[in-house]
Design an enzyme around this catalytic site. Structure first.
Site, PDB file in Angstrom:
ATOM      1  N   GLY B 203     -19.029  36.987 -44.313  1.00 48.35           N
ATOM      2  CA  GLY B 203     -18.074  37.290 -45.383  1.00 48.35           C
ATOM      3  C   GLY B 203     -18.037  38.761 -45.694  1.00 48.35           C
ATOM      4  N   SER B 204     -17.819  39.073 -46.962  1.00 48.91           N
ATOM      5  CA  SER B 204     -17.640  40.474 -47.360  1.00 48.91           C
ATOM      6  C   SER B 204     -18.934  41.085 -47.875  1.00 48.91           C
ATOM      7  CB  SER B 204     -16.596  40.532 -48.483  1.00 48.91           C
ATOM      8  OG  SER B 204     -17.167  39.993 -49.660  1.00 48.91           O
ATOM      9  N   PRO B 205     -19.018  42.422 -47.832  1.00 43.18           N
ATOM     10  CA  PRO B 205     -20.239  43.088 -48.293  1.00 43.18           C
ATOM     11  C   PRO B 205     -20.573  42.798 -49.757  1.00 43.18           C
ATOM     12  CG  PRO B 205     -18.856  44.630 -47.093  1.00 43.18           C
ATOM     13  CD  PRO B 205     -18.056  43.385 -47.242  1.00 43.18           C
ATOM     14  N   GLU B 225     -23.311  38.577 -41.639  1.00 45.68           N
ATOM     15  CA  GLU B 225     -22.259  38.946 -40.685  1.00 45.68           C
ATOM     16  C   GLU B 225     -21.079  39.490 -41.493  1.00 45.68           C
ATOM     17  OE1 GLU B 225     -21.897  38.172 -37.105  1.00 45.68           O
ATOM     18  OE2 GLU B 225     -24.045  37.785 -36.982  1.00 45.68           O
ATOM     19  N   CYS B 263     -12.886  39.811 -38.532  1.00 44.56           N
ATOM     20  CA  CYS B 263     -13.923  40.835 -38.656  1.00 44.56           C
ATOM     21  C   CYS B 263     -14.032  41.717 -37.414  1.00 44.56           C
ATOM     22  CB  CYS B 263     -15.267  40.177 -38.933  1.00 44.56           C
ATOM     23  SG  CYS B 263     -15.644  38.843 -37.777  1.00 44.56           S
TER      24      CYS B 263
END
Lengths: 488, 495
Positions: B203-205, B225, B263
């Site tokens: 997902g997102s940071p 990831e 991504c």
């Protein structure tokens, strides 16, 4: 880090930021990447240990009153052999690894290329102050990183010596030592590192991981746990006793992450085991262990008080069957054996990290395996037996960082085995090639040509394209051919 | 297609107590040892394969509903990938489970060493919305092959797929060892309060930080990831047919996988000034060829996942300097959540479109005087998950490899590294840490336990006190592998 002996600047957030900036610049210049640079650093690290053996032994003795032979075995010789191994294998470690590709990506070739992570932070522990700062550093340097070492402040003489020698022998534009305690470590932890390698307690490990989480920095945590020793009756008792006692009291007087924490044995065998232990202890440390020069001291008064408290616990004080002598002023603590302390006593619920050895007795040894696993996975677990079935059951059901059958702590010296914990005992591993990998990124590389472009990948989509993709992804050559024929 | 009343913000998950209860059951199953046998693992993997085969159309429908994916895209990027993974794991799991022998050179301490992989225990997998089937099932395959109990939390932003997984998996996999828990942020928070032996997050940071911070409590290892701005270096290719293929791959790699919401999709392209206009012309032609002439009625392309992301992307174009750099496309339809494939030429480098991961159908082309400048350009930015380079210049390839850092590098193609089972897939720096695919999936959900076996025979070891000179000499020699010296010492010939 400029250190003026008169006005030693405080290492604060600003200093940490400026340190990071400097190291990022040096790392970006590519200096640490070459094989030659890495070899030169490793060779110089070897020199530090070779040329300053006496200074090192003196410093460790000043900090821990550790017998010289212990320091030599556990710290100096391991660093030497790690350097030797790294120097001998570096070429192989640095080579890209070719991997196979399949028809799905045909034509193509692929490899995995190792590259350094960048700028890494290594935080050492106090019990093996030289080893636990420099051994991870060997991996970090071999992998081509810029490194900051933060040796334990609980060993000021060793910390200061490390700072001096690293500053003198290694490339200080890329490898730096920051000394200090909580404030300095916190300042360092605020920065964004490419990896943090920490050895120490679970409590501080959590602080490190929390700081790393802010920057999504990967971490390796080498923690500890209660390492149990299960002892069967049908064994070579004299050899086993030496190995158990050695792992416990000849390793910094029990203050080691993989030292046996407690023993589990059968009710029937316990008296024989205890008797043998007592004899060995007397042979090693004499009738008055507090007078022995071969026993390391407790690191400081905090830990001394902690250990005293474990013994003074009501539930436990009546169970001492050997030892118990202590000298608060000199931080000396004799090897102490406890028999059948209650499972809810303090001493059975925290990592002892000292010379107290509880012995728990059970009816059947297999029953103890569940007890071990329910306590949180330790860094190591040991079993002494000649019974093949028991060995297999132990290996299968006991989860720990590492297991040793019929010995203790030795796996630490075996560099072809990964050394690290699981669960409460930590994450990540190192030693030998694993050290190199701990500080590397293994980058996947795929090479493709322009021939063989499967138009089935691209829109406009169709059922025929779907069929061909299915054949391609299934890796079936026949399927691909059939689909292609069906196409035309 | 059955939908169990879930909206994007719908909380069809469980209350806290039930989460704990479910997880408790999974722990008990793991403790019972059931998930450890090769037979159980293979049975689960086979069941998963059956699930995929039986439900192909349902999966296509769910993906169409959530993201507007065409079945070919769905098969190519999701279903086919997962099928391939399951089959690969099935044929290799026995090999992966086997202990690995280690060589032990400490001859004077004879022993047998091995590394034994064991499951970590109870694992939590967070999936993402852009490849809701493969980002869920690919890690699951690894977790099961490694013998763990699993909780899968699919993304609530792909509700049809989430429902599909929640409803279908229990019909195939052992529900005492495997659960799908649906829901949004609240359920995720509840899950994060529990004790896991591993958390796998895609997902997102910003969410990754929350996950890793929560993992601290129980010292849970995590694999993260993420993504990043995946650059594509487009060098001059002398052969026109190579250039044509390269352009097809760039277009296919930008708008093909979930319309840029990937991504490892192409984020932006770097090209030399003098070739930029030629490249743009070819890109335009190829876009028309792939997606049709009418920008209002494009076929075979996914839509933007939801209003939130639509607005985010539209805002990227609001900056007047950015809008001015559009050379193709730019058409947007809020109702249909549609943004036309859009090409921008040299938008300002400090605009959000060039500082944030785009994750959408906007393609900036950045021109350079010399293509070799791309290396510095890339290095001055966070490390991406993938780096792409179209070039036939071998020296340039070597420079790219050794002077840049990214999760992976692919030469002359886009995204295809994703389906190579022998290559580890994962990020570095801001693109994440940890990896999976193939054996790496098995490893990521395993603990490699070192086992050293010694015998009582041959107690030749001066390892113990009381210390004396002989013992010290012995240790020195043993640790420097000086066997001759050791022998001499033992024979009394060494001083």
């Amino acid at each position: 880090m400029a250190e003026d002996s008169e006005t030693k600047k405080v290492f604060d957030a600003e200093a940490a930021a400026s340190l990071m900036k400097e190291l990022r610049g040096t790392y970006a210049s590519g200096k640490t990447r070459s094989y030659e640079w890495r070899v030169a650093q490793l060779k110089n690290l070897m020199k530090i240990v070779d040329d300053h053996e006496k200074d090192i032994l003196d410093a460790i003795r000043a900090d821990l009153s550790k017998p010289e032979q212990e320091s030599y075995i556990a710290e100096i010789s391991i660093i030497k052999s790690s350097c030797t191994r790294a120097l001998g294998e570096l070429n192989r470690w640095m080579k890209p690894e070719k991997v196979k590709t399949s028809i799905t990506t045909f034509p193509s070739s692929a490899e995995i290329v190792s590259e350094p992570l960048g700028v890494v932070l290594i935080i050492g522990a106090w019990n093996f102050p030289l080893l636990l700062a420099l051994d991870p550093a060997i991996g970090a340097i071999a992998a081509g990183n810029a490194v900051v070492l933060k040796p334990s402040e609980l060993c000021p003489a060793t910390s200061s010596l490390i700072a001096k020698l690293v500053g003198k022998y290694l490339d200080s534009s890329c490898i730096k030592v920051v000394e200090g305690a909580v404030a300095e470590t916190s300042a360092l932890l605020e920065q964004k590192w490419d990896k943090i390698f920490f050895t120490g307690s679970g409590r501080v490990g959590r602080i490190v991981m929390a700081a790393a989480a802010k920057h999504l920095t990967p971490v390796a945590l080498e923690l500890g746990g209660k390492c149990p020793v299960v002892v069967d009756s049908d064994i070579n008792l004299p050899v086993a006793i030496r190995r158990i006692a050695g792992g416990k009291w000849a390793s910094n007087n029990g203050q080691a992450c993989i030292a046996p924490d407690y023993i589990i044995t059968t009710k029937d065998f316990a008296p024989k085991l205890i008797d043998a232990l007592k004899h060995e202890l007397e042979a090693w440390y004499g009738k008055d262990p507090l007078e022995s020069k071969d026993l390391a001291h407790i690191v400081n008064s905090n830990h001394f008080a902690r250990l005293a408290k474990l013994l003074d616990d009501d539930k436990v004080s009546g169970k001492i069957i050997h030892g118990g002598q202590r000298d608060k002023a000199n931080l000396k603590f004799a090897p102490t054996i406890l028999l059948d302390v209650p499972e809810d006593s303090l001493v059975m619920n925290e990592e002892i990290f000292g010379p107290l050895l509880p012995i728990l007795t059970v009816d059947k040894l297999e029953d103890s395996f569940d007890m071990i696993t329910s306590r949180g996975k330790p860094l190591a677990a040991y079993l002494f037996t000649n019974n093949k079935k028991l060995k297999e059951k132990f290996v299968k059901t006991v989860s720990a960082g590492g297991l040793v059958i019929n010995d203790t702590v030795l796996h630490f010296a075996e560099k072809t085995l990964p050394f690290g914990g699981v669960g409460e005992s930590g994450m990540g591993s190192y030693h030998g090639k694993f050290s190199y990998e701990a500080f590397s990124h293994r980058k996947s590389v795929l090479y493709r040509g322009f021939a063989g472009d499967a138009s089935a990948r691209y829109p406009p989509y169709s059922d025929r394209k779907l069929k061909l993709l299915k054949a391609l992804l299934s890796g079936s050559v026949v399927g691909v051919i059939l689909a292609l024929i069906g196409w035309s | 297609m059955k939908m169990t009343g879930s909206g994007v913000n719908g909380m069809i998950g469980m209350e806290g107590g039930r989460v704990e209860e479910s997880i408790g059951e999974l722990r008990r199953t793991f403790r019972s040892g059931k998930t450890r046998s090769a037979a159980w693992r293979k049975a689960q993997l086979k069941a998963l394969l059956q699930l995929l085969r039986d439900n192909e159309n349902k999966i296509f429908e769910a993906l169409k509903q959530d993201l507007g994916k065409h079945p070919v895209e769905s098969y190519r990027d999701e279903l086919g990938v997962v099928e391939k993974s399951v089959k690969y794991s099935l044929s290799h799991v026995d090999e992966w489970m086997a202990p690995k022998k280690s060589s032990l050179p400490l001859i004077f301490f004879p022993a047998k060493g091995q590394v034994l992989p064991e499951p970590l225990g109870l694992v939590l997998i967070f999936s993402s919305w852009n490849f809701p089937i493969s980002m869920s099932l690919d890690p699951v395959i690894g977790a099961i092959s490694a013998g763990n109990s699993v909780v899968l939390k699919p993304s609530e932003q792909a509700p049809a797929c989430s429902s599909f997984l929640a409803n279908t998996i229990p019909l195939y996999l052992d529900s005492k060892a495997f659960k799908v828990i649906e829901g949004g942020a609240e359920i995720s928070q509840q899950l994060l309060q529990q004790k896991w032996d591993k958390i796998f997050f895609t997902g997102s940071p910003s969410v990754a930080r929350i996950v890793m911070s929560a993992a601290v409590k129980h010292l849970t290892p995590v694999t993260i990831e993420l993504g990043g701005k995946c650059p594509t270096i487009f060098d001059y290719l002398s052969s026109p047919s190579d250039t044509e293929v390269a352009v097809k791959r760039v277009v296919g790699g930008k708008w093909g996988p979930c319309n840029g919401q990937a991504c490892i999709g192409v984020d932006y392209v770097l090209v030399e000034e003098k070739f930029a206009s030629h490249l743009i012309e070819m890109l335009k032609k190829t876009i028309k060829k792939f997606y049709g002439e009418n920008p209002k009625q494009l076929k075979d392309i996914s839509r933007i996942v939801n209003k939130h992301h639509f607005q985010r992307l539209r805002n990227l174009l609001k900056d007047p300097l950015v809008a001015a750099s559009i050379v193709h496309g730019g058409l947007i339809d809020e109702e249909k959540l549609f943004i036309e494939p859009t090409i921008l030429l040299d938008p300002p480098l400090d605009a959000e479109i060039m500082t944030e991961e785009i994750f959408g159908p906007l393609l900036p082309i950045i021109t350079l005087k010399n293509i070799e400048e791309s290396i510095e350009f890339i290095n001055s930015r966070p490390k991406p998950l993938a780096l792409y380079a179209f070039t036939n210049d071998e020296a340039f390839k070597r420079r790219i490899l050794s002077e840049t850092s990214s999760g992976s590098v692919t030469f002359n193609d886009i995204m295809i590294q994703f389906i190579c089972d022998t290559l580890p897939f994962g990020g570095v720096g801001q693109s994440g840490f940890g990896r999976y695919h193939g054996k790496y999936s098995f490893d990521t959900f395993s603990h490699e336990k070192a086992v050293l076996r010694r015998s009582f025979f041959l107690e030749l070891e001066p390892r113990f006190p009381p210390w004396n000179d002989f013992k010290l000499k012995f240790i020195r020699l043993a640790y420097s592998f000086d066997y001759l010296g050791l022998i001499l010492l033992l024979l009394g010939l060494k001083r």
